[in-house]
Design an enzyme around this catalytic site. Structure first.
Site, PDB file in Angstrom:
ATOM      1  N   TYR A 173     -15.711  17.276 -15.114  1.00 44.94           N
ATOM      2  CA  TYR A 173     -16.208  15.913 -14.993  1.00 44.94           C
ATOM      3  C   TYR A 173     -17.202  15.810 -13.824  1.00 44.94           C
ATOM      4  O   TYR A 173     -16.900  16.247 -12.699  1.00 44.94           O
ATOM      5  CB  TYR A 173     -15.014  14.968 -14.785  1.00 44.94           C
ATOM      6  N   ARG A 213       0.841  -1.208   0.000  1.00 44.01           N
ATOM      7  CA  ARG A 213       0.000   0.000   0.000  1.00 44.01           C
ATOM      8  C   ARG A 213       0.871   1.252   0.000  1.00 44.01           C
ATOM      9  O   ARG A 213       0.510   2.287  -0.551  1.00 44.01           O
ATOM     10  CB  ARG A 213      -0.943  -0.025   1.223  1.00 44.01           C
ATOM     11  N   ASP A 258      -6.490  19.579 -13.807  1.00 48.43           N
ATOM     12  CA  ASP A 258      -6.791  18.224 -14.266  1.00 48.43           C
ATOM     13  C   ASP A 258      -6.410  18.188 -15.743  1.00 48.43           C
ATOM     14  O   ASP A 258      -7.067  18.807 -16.586  1.00 48.43           O
ATOM     15  CB  ASP A 258      -8.287  17.929 -14.066  1.00 48.43           C
ATOM     16  N   LYS A 272      -7.589   7.244 -19.026  1.00 47.63           N
ATOM     17  CA  LYS A 272      -7.925   7.788 -20.339  1.00 47.63           C
ATOM     18  C   LYS A 272      -6.721   7.664 -21.289  1.00 47.63           C
ATOM     19  O   LYS A 272      -6.295   6.564 -21.588  1.00 47.63           O
ATOM     20  CB  LYS A 272      -8.426   9.217 -20.154  1.00 47.63           C
TER      21      LYS A 272
END
Ligand SMILES: Cc1ncc(COP(=O)(O)O)c(C=O)c1O
Length: 391
Positions: A104, A52, A176, A201
């Site tokens: 978004y 992690r 972003d 993406k």
């Protein structure tokens, strides 16, 4: 400056920061599918303890992302939303953020439905108008969060001026950069403080995996961000990190094709009698065309358009066969989306209307297929619209 740092982005994308495994010579980064790493002794570490916290495959991806986004630090997450949610935790209850109103829908939902309950406040602004941003600044404003080009209306926000404005007021500029990718735009070079990505993406590029990134150069933010990443655990898994590294290798050639195809399709769409308006920053008469040219190296693969007749939506979506009706973007396959009920449905109606997201708006993520096939597909679908909806 090390030798690698003088290489062009196309080369860094292909080779990453460690071009071959020093132990075996493997030229593909190994997938270290291990959740725990043996300590050489008490108080000793190889730099890897628990998955992690960090992992060698993920580390190579994070370093590669930092390099191609021209930042000092890169952090990889399981999704773009995981990255954005982690980032918000560098702020404190009472802090105010100004956010692009046209962004978004998932980011809107995360901020407005969740973080607003924890004492954060948000102002939703058309950030392509710097005067509106300035007017929204308050004493407790800590950051401006923008998407440029915006999703889905393709408005362009001035990164340089936004950064100057935020710095004058002691705030951060967060960009972003999903729509253009580091191949076409590097917000940190233009003054932004932090870049986030949905790696799902263009970076992954094949519609086969989810990922997210934060890239920045601020020493004082690195430890807090790493601590949230380690504490929350939205870290990217080793196999997905490997898929991202593989995707990045072809980012340059894919983006060149996305750019070229989108320019041709945007122009073609403009001439179609069932189309009312096309939103594409590569048009010379786009209101921010000059700005787009000044801050990016291409206009990207995204196009939005209004149909004249909303009844065409349903026919168009069921008639396309090469282009797929699906809710994502940035992959090799062309995808068409209906933002009103898909990507932007979390946004309240009044705000959607003010941004221009209405029942006539379609969003096209132009893939890397042969552009002739894409145009023929749209042409046949429009013919079908004409047959079904006679007006
Ligand atoms: C611009 C933008 N940012 C962030 C996200 C969220 O990324 P993810 O779906 O990887 O969580 C998306 C998703 O569509 C997006 O389009």
């Amino acid at each position: 400056m090390s030798k690698e740092e003088t290489h062009c982005i196309d080369t860094v994308l292909v080779h990453g920061t460690v071009p071959f495994d020093p132990v075996t010579g493997a030229i593909s980064t190994p997938i270290y599918q291990s959740s725990a790493f043996r300590h050489p002794g008490l108080g000793q570490s190889t730099g890897f303890d628990y998955g992690r916290v960090t992992n060698p495959t993920r580390l190579e991806l994070e370093r590669t992302m930092a390099r191609i986004e021209h930042g000092k630090y890169g952090l990889a997450f399981a999704t773009g939303m995981g990255a954005i949610s982690t980032l918000i935790k560098i702020f404190k209850p009472g802090d105010h953020l100004i956010v692009s109103e046209d962004l978004y829908g998932g980011t809107y939902r995360l901020f407005n439905e969740y973080y607003a309950n924890y004492g954060f406040s948000f102002s939703w602004i058309d950030t392509s108008d710097i005067n509106r941003v300035e007017a929204a600044i308050r004493s407790e404003t800590r950051a401006l969060f923008i998407e440029t080009p915006s999703n889905p209306m393709m408005k362009v926000t001035d990164i340089r001026r936004s950064a100057e404005l935020m710095h004058q007021h002691g705030g951060l500029l967060i960009v972003d950069n999903t729509f253009l990718s580091p191949y076409l735009q590097n917000p940190l070079d233009l003054g932004a403080d932090i870049v986030v990505h949905s790696g799902t993406k263009y970076l992954a590029g094949h519609n086969d995996t989810l990922a997210g990134f934060i890239v920045h150069s601020k020493d004082e933010l690195e430890e807090p961000l790493r601590n949230v990443q380690k504490s929350e655990g939205a870290s990217l898994a080793p196999f997905d990190a490997w898929l991202l590294l593989r995707g990045l290798q072809t980012l340059a050639v894919r983006m060149d094709r996305h750019n070229k195809n989108a320019a041709a399709i945007a122009q073609w769409l403009r001439g179609q009698d069932r189309v009312e308006k096309v939103f594409y920053p590569g048009f010379e008469d786009h209101p921010q065309y000059q700005l787009s040219c000044s801050q990016s190296r291409g206009h990207g693969g995204m196009i939005s358009f209004y149909l004249k007749n909303p009844a065409d939506v349903v026919v168009l979506l069921r008639s396309v066969t090469v282009i797929l009706f699906a809710e994502s973007l940035g992959g090799v396959q062309s995808l068409i989306t209906y933002p009103l009920v898909q990507t932007h449905n979390a946004i309240p109606e009044a705000m959607r209307n003010s941004a221009g997201v209405n029942d006539k708006l379609m969003r096209l993520s132009v893939g890397i297929e042969d552009v002739k096939d894409l145009i023929a597909d749209l042409d046949a679908a429009f013919d079908q619209c004409k047959k079904v909806n006679t007006q």
